[in-house]
Design an enzyme around this catalytic site. Structure first.
Site, PDB file in Angstrom:
ATOM      1  N   LEU A 139       0.825  -1.207   0.000  1.00 40.59           N
ATOM      2  CA  LEU A 139       0.000   0.000   0.000  1.00 40.59           C
ATOM      3  C   LEU A 139       0.856   1.252   0.000  1.00 40.59           C
ATOM      4  CD1 LEU A 139      -2.932   0.989   0.044  1.00 40.59           C
ATOM      5  CD2 LEU A 139      -2.738   1.181   2.533  1.00 40.59           C
ATOM      6  N   TRP A 140       0.616   2.104  -0.992  1.00 35.16           N
ATOM      7  CA  TRP A 140       1.181   3.445  -1.056  1.00 35.16           C
ATOM      8  C   TRP A 140       0.331   4.301  -0.115  1.00 35.16           C
ATOM      9  CZ3 TRP A 140       2.520  -0.040  -4.451  1.00 35.16           C
ATOM     10  CH2 TRP A 140       3.500   0.163  -5.421  1.00 35.16           C
ATOM     11  N   ILE A 198       4.258  -1.558   3.532  1.00 37.95           N
ATOM     12  CA  ILE A 198       3.805  -0.168   3.448  1.00 37.95           C
ATOM     13  C   ILE A 198       4.841   0.665   2.706  1.00 37.95           C
ATOM     14  CG2 ILE A 198       3.324   1.935   4.764  1.00 37.95           C
ATOM     15  CD1 ILE A 198       1.069  -0.067   5.014  1.00 37.95           C
ATOM     16  N   LYS A 199       4.371   1.416   1.707  1.00 36.32           N
ATOM     17  CA  LYS A 199       5.234   2.388   1.036  1.00 36.32           C
ATOM     18  C   LYS A 199       4.859   3.776   1.537  1.00 36.32           C
ATOM     19  CE  LYS A 199       6.365   4.651  -3.316  1.00 36.32           C
ATOM     20  NZ  LYS A 199       5.987   4.908  -4.713  1.00 36.32           N
ATOM     21  N   GLN A 200       5.860   4.530   1.955  1.00 33.87           N
ATOM     22  CA  GLN A 200       5.601   5.861   2.498  1.00 33.87           C
ATOM     23  C   GLN A 200       6.736   6.807   2.137  1.00 33.87           C
ATOM     24  OE1 GLN A 200       3.829   8.494   3.310  1.00 33.87           O
ATOM     25  NE2 GLN A 200       2.691   7.234   4.795  1.00 33.87           N
TER      26      GLN A 200
END
Length: 353
Positions: free
Chosen positions: A201-202, A239-241
């Site tokens: 998830l972006w 998780i992409k952050q």
């Protein structure tokens, strides 16, 4: 033993600032840190089925970082998100989607993330050679005025049919459309898990109110950290952050739940401590945090990429997902940037702060 000389040189005068810092608010002993046994420790007791575990294993065990617990992913969906001409004019070779996959392969990435069109066109040739991550939703730029909405571009089953091991998606937390996006992607992730695919998830934030006269808080540690917390709640496996650039977003914008003591207790203004707060919101590192590499600025890209990798690794993150700093360059230079980032994660002298 000292850290690799090239890494120290790229960090420049701030080398000690990044390499010697110790996190004293949220300590490393409280984290699940990346290792070759991370998947076993986190997911074998989870509700993920064996096919999902196999997909995650394929991703984590591919490429130059295979078996380390760290990830180096090449994401190229900018042809939709930022328009193709603007994204590829610096290197028109990448109008041809096969070159995107070739770059990820040559650089030894764990996987390549792109659109249904890019990966679908090359699925039979490459899906068995490098893990595919299909980005299932996008913000397209032909709606005027742009409404900054993420729209589904295809079905999860289509990604599975082309041999993808994972799906990726963006939610614009804070936007007017975020509740619909949250429902859509939660359902898509459930389907992906049922089919045996992993989920990434972006976790991006979008709201005009998040940018004040004082500062832009879209990448504030507290706001992005809460986005991460929602992301792991809908069972994102990764998780992409964006790397945090500041803090006190909730306080300065004046919304949500905050207390002065929470900032004093959890973090400082050091970049590694700010990123550590993002990791903590990923269930204390049990769900891997990969930070994005950001846009290309030219000559400073290599040093910026290595700096981001050092911050992420020392904070307890699980790697980088970097695109523009690599593909907006000649092929060999793009490979060098990606592999320089990988060297940070392979250097066992760069430890968790």
């Amino acid at each position: 033993m000292k850290t690799d000389k090239n890494i120290v040189e790229l960090l420049g005068e701030k080398a000690d600032f990044y390499l010697e810092h110790v996190c004293e608010k949220i300590t490393k002993d409280e984290l699940q840190t990346p290792s070759r046994t991370s998947l076993d420790k986190v997911f074998t007791q989870s509700n993920r089925n064996p096919q999902v575990l196999r997909s995650l294993s394929q991703l984590y065990n591919h490429g130059n970082l295979g078996g380390t617990g760290y990830l180096s992913i090449l994401p190229v969906d900018q042809g939709i998100e930022h328009s193709a001409a603007f994204s590829f004019y610096k290197n028109p070779d990448y109008f041809d989607p096969e070159n995107i996959i070739k770059l990820a392969l040559e650089a030894g990435c764990n996987g390549v993330a792109s659109t249904f069109g890019v990966l679908g066109l090359n699925a039979r040739k490459y899906a068995h050679k490098i893990p595919f991550i299909v980005k299932i939703n996008h913000n397209e730029l032909l709606t005027y005025p742009n409404k900054y909405d993420q729209t589904l571009f295809g079905k999860v089953k289509t990604a599975w049919d082309m041999g993808a091991i994972a799906v990726g998606a963006t939610i614009y937390f804070g936007s007017a459309e975020s509740n619909r996006q949250l429902k859509e992607i939660a359902e898509a992730f459930e389907e992906a898990h049922n089919l045996g695919m992993a989920t990434i998830l972006w976790c991006y934030t979008r709201n005009e109110a998040f940018k004040t006269d004082k500062e832009d808080y879209h990448a504030s540690a507290d706001v992005t950290g809460q986005a991460n917390q929602i992301g792991v709640t809908i069972q994102a496996d990764i998780i992409k952050q964006k790397l945090p650039t500041n803090n006190f977003g909730f306080k300065e914008i004046g919304f949500g739940k905050y207390d002065d003591e929470m900032y004093k207790t959890l973090t400082t203004d050091h970049p590694i401590d700010l990123c550590r707060l993002q990791v903590a919101n990923c269930y204390m590192g049990k769900i891997g945090l990969i930070n994005s590499g950001g846009g290309s600025k030219g000559k400073s890209d290599l040093s910026e990429a290595v700096t981001t990798a050092v911050i992420n690794k020392r904070a307890g993150g699980s790697g980088l997902i970097m695109g523009r700093k690599a593909f907006q360059k000649p092929f060999s230079e793009g490979v060098r940037v990606l592999q320089s980032v990988q060297e940070v994660y392979l250097d066992n002298k760069i430890n968790i702060a």
